[in-house]
Motif scaffolding. Structure first.
Motif, PDB file in Angstrom:
ATOM      1  N   ASP A 285      -8.960  -5.350  -2.866  1.00 44.04           N
ATOM      2  CA  ASP A 285      -8.501  -5.185  -1.568  1.00 44.04           C
ATOM      3  C   ASP A 285      -8.094  -8.140  -1.824  1.00 44.04           C
ATOM      4  OD1 ASP A 285      -7.367  -5.324   1.317  1.00 44.04           O
ATOM      5  OD2 ASP A 285      -8.869  -7.132   1.883  1.00 44.04           O
ATOM      6  N   ARG A 286      -8.787  -8.433  -2.255  1.00 44.70           N
ATOM      7  CA  ARG A 286      -8.916  -9.847  -2.123  1.00 44.70           C
ATOM      8  C   ARG A 286      -8.114 -10.266  -2.814  1.00 44.70           C
ATOM      9  NH1 ARG A 286     -15.267 -10.970  -2.009  1.00 44.70           N
ATOM     10  NH2 ARG A 286     -15.544 -11.637   0.380  1.00 44.70           N
ATOM     11  N   LEU A 287      -7.993  -9.065  -4.172  1.00 42.43           N
ATOM     12  CA  LEU A 287      -6.821  -9.796  -5.451  1.00 42.43           C
ATOM     13  C   LEU A 287      -5.623  -9.502  -4.871  1.00 42.43           C
ATOM     14  CD1 LEU A 287      -6.436  -9.847  -8.605  1.00 42.43           C
ATOM     15  CD2 LEU A 287      -6.397  -7.523  -8.618  1.00 42.43           C
ATOM     16  N   VAL A 288      -4.491  -7.901  -3.824  1.00 41.02           N
ATOM     17  CA  VAL A 288      -3.842  -7.821  -3.300  1.00 41.02           C
ATOM     18  C   VAL A 288      -3.207  -8.406  -2.991  1.00 41.02           C
ATOM     19  CG1 VAL A 288      -2.535  -6.113  -2.482  1.00 41.02           C
ATOM     20  CG2 VAL A 288      -4.174  -5.312  -4.275  1.00 41.02           C
ATOM     21  N   ARG A 289      -3.930  -8.628  -2.057  1.00 36.29           N
ATOM     22  CA  ARG A 289      -3.430  -9.550  -1.112  1.00 36.29           C
ATOM     23  C   ARG A 289      -3.555 -10.642  -1.622  1.00 36.29           C
ATOM     24  NH1 ARG A 289      -4.626  -8.348   4.005  1.00 36.29           N
ATOM     25  NH2 ARG A 289      -5.649  -6.257   4.783  1.00 36.29           N
ATOM     26  N   GLY A 290      -3.813 -11.871  -2.671  1.00 40.47           N
ATOM     27  CA  GLY A 290      -4.208 -13.533  -2.967  1.00 40.47           C
ATOM     28  C   GLY A 290      -2.402 -12.711  -3.981  1.00 40.47           C
ATOM     29  N   LEU A 291      -2.240 -12.093  -4.227  1.00 40.52           N
ATOM     30  CA  LEU A 291      -1.309 -11.839  -4.985  1.00 40.52           C
ATOM     31  C   LEU A 291       0.038 -11.752  -4.132  1.00 40.52           C
ATOM     32  CD1 LEU A 291      -2.295 -10.127  -8.071  1.00 40.52           C
ATOM     33  CD2 LEU A 291      -2.017 -12.939  -7.832  1.00 40.52           C
ATOM     34  N   ASP A 292       0.304 -12.165  -3.274  1.00 40.72           N
ATOM     35  CA  ASP A 292       1.477 -11.461  -2.534  1.00 40.72           C
ATOM     36  C   ASP A 292       2.745 -11.970  -3.103  1.00 40.72           C
ATOM     37  OD1 ASP A 292       1.400 -14.123  -2.305  1.00 40.72           O
ATOM     38  OD2 ASP A 292       0.993 -14.538   0.094  1.00 40.72           O
ATOM     39  N   ARG A 293       3.251 -12.633  -3.941  1.00 44.38           N
ATOM     40  CA  ARG A 293       4.553 -12.128  -4.588  1.00 44.38           C
ATOM     41  C   ARG A 293       4.460 -11.236  -5.222  1.00 44.38           C
ATOM     42  NH1 ARG A 293       3.816 -18.327  -7.646  1.00 44.38           N
ATOM     43  NH2 ARG A 293       1.803 -17.259  -8.012  1.00 44.38           N
ATOM     44  N   HIS A 294       3.739 -10.724  -5.515  1.00 44.97           N
ATOM     45  CA  HIS A 294       3.949  -8.819  -6.492  1.00 44.97           C
ATOM     46  C   HIS A 294       3.822  -8.134  -5.586  1.00 44.97           C
ATOM     47  CE1 HIS A 294       3.870 -11.677  -9.870  1.00 44.97           C
ATOM     48  NE2 HIS A 294       2.724 -11.907  -9.690  1.00 44.97           N
ATOM     49  N   GLU A 295       4.417  -6.951  -5.935  1.00 37.93           N
ATOM     50  CA  GLU A 295       4.276  -5.685  -5.551  1.00 37.93           C
ATOM     51  C   GLU A 295       3.120  -5.038  -6.155  1.00 37.93           C
ATOM     52  OE1 GLU A 295       7.992  -3.365  -5.271  1.00 37.93           O
ATOM     53  OE2 GLU A 295       8.926  -5.157  -4.520  1.00 37.93           O
ATOM     54  N   PHE A 296       2.515  -3.862  -4.890  1.00 41.99           N
ATOM     55  CA  PHE A 296       1.108  -2.905  -5.670  1.00 41.99           C
ATOM     56  C   PHE A 296       1.989  -1.720  -5.488  1.00 41.99           C
ATOM     57  CE2 PHE A 296      -0.363  -7.298  -5.989  1.00 41.99           C
ATOM     58  CZ  PHE A 296      -1.210  -6.865  -6.695  1.00 41.99           C
ATOM     59  N   ASP A 297       1.811  -0.547  -6.639  1.00 44.61           N
ATOM     60  CA  ASP A 297       1.415   0.442  -6.341  1.00 44.61           C
ATOM     61  C   ASP A 297      -0.029   0.963  -6.457  1.00 44.61           C
ATOM     62  OD1 ASP A 297       4.702   0.182  -5.882  1.00 44.61           O
ATOM     63  OD2 ASP A 297       4.863   1.236  -7.132  1.00 44.61           O
TER      64      ASP A 297
ATOM     65  N   THR B 200       2.978  -1.026  -1.798  1.00 48.19           N
ATOM     66  CA  THR B 200       4.666  -0.929  -1.419  1.00 48.19           C
ATOM     67  C   THR B 200       4.244   1.179  -0.924  1.00 48.19           C
ATOM     68  OG1 THR B 200       5.276  -0.523  -3.216  1.00 48.19           O
ATOM     69  CG2 THR B 200       5.876  -1.958  -1.772  1.00 48.19           C
ATOM     70  N   ARG B 201       3.214   1.492  -2.277  1.00 56.01           N
ATOM     71  CA  ARG B 201       2.677   2.741  -2.203  1.00 56.01           C
ATOM     72  C   ARG B 201       1.518   3.184  -2.524  1.00 56.01           C
ATOM     73  NH1 ARG B 201       6.067   6.243  -7.110  1.00 56.01           N
ATOM     74  NH2 ARG B 201       7.904   6.315  -5.107  1.00 56.01           N
ATOM     75  N   VAL B 202       1.102   3.960  -1.971  1.00 58.88           N
ATOM     76  CA  VAL B 202      -0.391   4.974  -2.454  1.00 58.88           C
ATOM     77  C   VAL B 202      -0.208   6.468  -2.147  1.00 58.88           C
ATOM     78  CG1 VAL B 202      -2.622   4.764  -1.502  1.00 58.88           C
ATOM     79  CG2 VAL B 202      -1.384   2.710  -0.560  1.00 58.88           C
ATOM     80  N   ARG B 203      -0.261   6.604  -4.454  1.00 58.63           N
ATOM     81  CA  ARG B 203      -0.568   8.030  -4.280  1.00 58.63           C
ATOM     82  C   ARG B 203      -2.258   8.450  -4.439  1.00 58.63           C
ATOM     83  NH1 ARG B 203       4.237   9.827  -7.680  1.00 58.63           N
ATOM     84  NH2 ARG B 203       4.013  11.532  -6.674  1.00 58.63           N
ATOM     85  N   THR B 204      -2.706   9.152  -3.865  1.00 64.46           N
ATOM     86  CA  THR B 204      -3.915   9.392  -3.800  1.00 64.46           C
ATOM     87  C   THR B 204      -3.993  11.047  -5.064  1.00 64.46           C
ATOM     88  OG1 THR B 204      -4.541  10.284  -1.551  1.00 64.46           O
ATOM     89  CG2 THR B 204      -4.553   7.807  -1.892  1.00 64.46           C
ATOM     90  N   ALA B 205      -5.503  11.111  -4.894  1.00 68.00           N
ATOM     91  CA  ALA B 205      -5.706  12.570  -5.848  1.00 68.00           C
ATOM     92  C   ALA B 205      -7.142  12.708  -5.914  1.00 68.00           C
ATOM     93  CB  ALA B 205      -5.228  12.810  -6.931  1.00 68.00           C
ATOM     94  N   PRO B 206      -7.671  13.713  -5.522  1.00 72.21           N
ATOM     95  CA  PRO B 206      -9.285  14.048  -5.468  1.00 72.21           C
ATOM     96  C   PRO B 206      -9.263  14.459  -6.729  1.00 72.21           C
ATOM     97  CG  PRO B 206      -8.393  15.635  -4.670  1.00 72.21           C
ATOM     98  CD  PRO B 206      -7.323  15.743  -4.684  1.00 72.21           C
TER      99      PRO B 206
END
Length: 588
Positions: free
Chosen positions: A23-35, A58-64
């Motif tokens: 979470d900290r990584l994604v929030r810190g790299l706000d100039r990039h998009e994350f799927d 921008t996208r979340v895909r999950t699988a169990p």
């Protein structure tokens, strides 16, 4: 840049393993998009929901991983023949792969104090590795062509292919000794481990659309990244704060030799292929780095990036001098440390060796009668609950109520406490109430609690396990594990020397801020992302009518978010633009 973040049992689920740093990584790299492509590990985790996601997701895909419903795919004769061929090759690779090294032999217990020292793990041979890789790719291509492998991996056909590989001349002795229950156990484990092959993530608008895959752990989480690299040439980056292969070697101690051997071979070959295919491997410390090298990682691909912790909650304590404050007058009263209090924080479990800590504290108490010990943490599962009860009983035996003694405190000098709840103490408050933080573990990975104490400017006494020495770096005292006398002597020396405590605490805080902050972690990953993409050849070149490549058909600005290569639309007031919600998909 568009990043495909691959997780297993972690982000974006609440309380997931490794979810905080993701979470900290994604929030810190706000100039990039994350799927985000996430595997869940249980119904309880899915019911707990997700953490709040920032707009760059921008996208979340999950699988169990814990369940897989029948996909209704029925293979024809040709598809069944392809499955038998590829699954049989994969099983043959498991039966002929080299046995794991003696340093982490499956099912053997590590000796205390030496468990953290990686030994020599034998690397799989080139023939077995190539055989495994080709079989894995063949199964993935079959799943992509036919729509899934769920029924096939559960079929009698898979068990018979595994049995045939075990009975083939050249198979290892432990594989030849496998019986029907062993074969069923191994086939079931392979079915669960290979479930990612049946997902619909490997399309041009899925993982084929990202610029980089970042697996937050090794093992199954990296498998979609391997397939994205195979199908589309997407570069793969793998972070391992805990080496999954080592973890597997230390599980299933009660399984038969055949089961342990075959599963160790599978995870060893999967790890070898992950390490080979990844552009870079990111261990979280030198201890994990050594394990990766023993497990076959190329040293040239290794880039150590320490986990990043948020120093903000500890700033008040860390910036406040714990020793020698001025008193009286109109000076505002501030919290200060008790000069005779030792603090231990963490999960209560046998690996933390609180028994040695209590025996060491008995010696500390004899030398410094007014000293107290605060043990702050929650038990880890049923085993932790039992261990906590044992430690409470030992504390009551070693330190009976001293209300009538010369140094009466009115209660036992050892207290067992938990964090949490409204108005309760925080971790920073706990460290603020003591002057020396103690770590007594016999097994430890990356000691997060030790770094929190360093952020608070506290002197520390630790056992020499895991990455402790790497983290401390000379700013604290380090003693051998399972040595109560050495632990006691180190604690007493700091309790009697306030100036040394202050000096070590200041050095520890400076080191933690320099090496273990969120900012350094995010900056390091940002630089590695750019380096990885810069070294990756251009993918999917545009071809003209004759089939020749057009090198300038896709200008660089086409990859920048926005409509740079399309006609400019009519201007829309900014107040009328709504921020889109991330696309979420769940595979059942």
């Amino acid at each position: 840049m568009r990043i495909g973040l691959l997780t297993e049992g972690g982000y974006p689920y609440v309380g997931g393993e490794g979810g905080v740093w993701c979470d900290r990584l994604v929030r810190g790299l706000d100039r990039h998009e994350f799927d985000v492509y996430a595997f869940s590990t249980g119904q309880a985790q899915e019911d707990a929901g997700w953490v709040a996601l920032p707009p760059q997701v921008t996208r979340v895909r999950t699988a169990p991983l814990w369940a897989a419903e029948e996909d209704g795919v029925v293979h024809g004769r040709r598809a069944r023949r392809r499955f038998t061929e590829h699954y049989g090759e994969l099983a043959a690779a498991l039966c002929t792969a080299a046995e794991p090294g003696t340093a982490a032999e499956p099912g053997t217990a590590e000796k205390p104090g030496t468990a953290e020292k990686p030994g020599t793990a034998e690397k799989p041979g080139t023939a077995e590795a190539d055989r495994f890789t080709n079989a894995l790719h063949g199964l993935a291509e079959l799943a992509r062509d036919e729509g899934g492998l769920v029924a096939a991996l559960r079929s009698e056909q898979a068990v018979r292919a595994l049995e045939h590989a075990c009975r083939t001349p050249g198979a290892r002795r432990t594989a030849r000794e496998a019986r029907v229950p062993d074969l069923l156990t191994v086939a079931g484990h392979l079915e669960r481990a290979l479930r990612p092959l049946s997902l619909d993530w490997y399309e041009e608008d899925g993982l084929g659309a990202v610029d980089l895959c970042h697996a937050a752990s090794g093992g199954v989480a990296a498998l979609p990244g391997l397939l994205a690299r195979h199908f589309f040439g997407v570069p793969l980056l793998v972070t391992e704060y805990g080496v999954r292969l080592r973890t597997h070697y230390l599980t299933r101690p009660d399984a038969s030799p055949a089961v342990r051997s075959l599963l160790a071979a599978f995870h060893g070959l999967l790890t070898a292929e992950t390490y080979r295919a990844a552009s870079y491997l990111v261990p979280g410390n030198a201890h994990a780095r050594r394990w990766q090298e023993r497990c076959g990682a190329d040293r040239a691909k290794l880039r150590t990036i320490h986990p990043g912790l948020d120093a903000t909650p500890f700033a008040r304590v860390g910036e406040d001098r714990p020793e020698g404050r001025e008193k009286g007058g109109n000076r505002e009263k501030r919290e200060h440390a008790d000069p005779h209090t030792l603090v231990w924080t963490g999960r209560v479990e046998p690996a933390k060796d609180l028994v040695s800590l209590l025996h060491a504290f008995a010696e500390v108490r004899a030398a410094e009668p007014g000293t107290r010990l605060r043990i702050v943490g929650r038990p880890s599962g049923p085993e932790g609950e039992a261990y906590l009860g044992h430690c409470r009983a030992l504390a009551a035996q070693l330190f009976p109520d001293e209300a009538d003694g010369p140094h009466a405190v009115g209660r036992n000098p050892v207290t067992f406490e938990e964090l949490g709840g409204p108005g309760a103490e925080t971790t920073a408050d706990v460290h603020a109430g003591g002057t020396v933080t103690v770590l007594s573990s016999v097994v430890e990975g990356f000691p997060v609690g030790l770094i929190e104490a360093m952020f608070c400017g506290r002197a520390t006494v630790s056992t020499d396990v895991g990455a402790v020495v790497e983290v401390i770096g000379g700013t604290g005292l380090v003693v051998p594990p399972r040595n109560p006398r050495a632990l006691a002597e180190a604690c007493v020396s700091l309790l009697r020397d306030p100036e040394r405590r202050a000096r070590l605490g200041a050095a520890a805080r400076a080191r933690a801020l320099e090496l273990f902050s969120v900012e350094q972690n995010v900056a390091a990953f940002h630089a590695l992302y750019l380096e990885t993409v810069a070294r990756t050849p251009v993918r999917r070149p545009v071809l003209d009518g004759a089939g020749d490549p057009q090198p300038f058909a896709a200008p660089a600005e086409a990859h920048v978010p926005g409509h740079w290569t399309e006609p400019t639309p009519r201007a829309v007031p900014t107040w009328a633009v709504e921020t889109p919600e991330p696309v979420t998909e769940t595979v059942r």
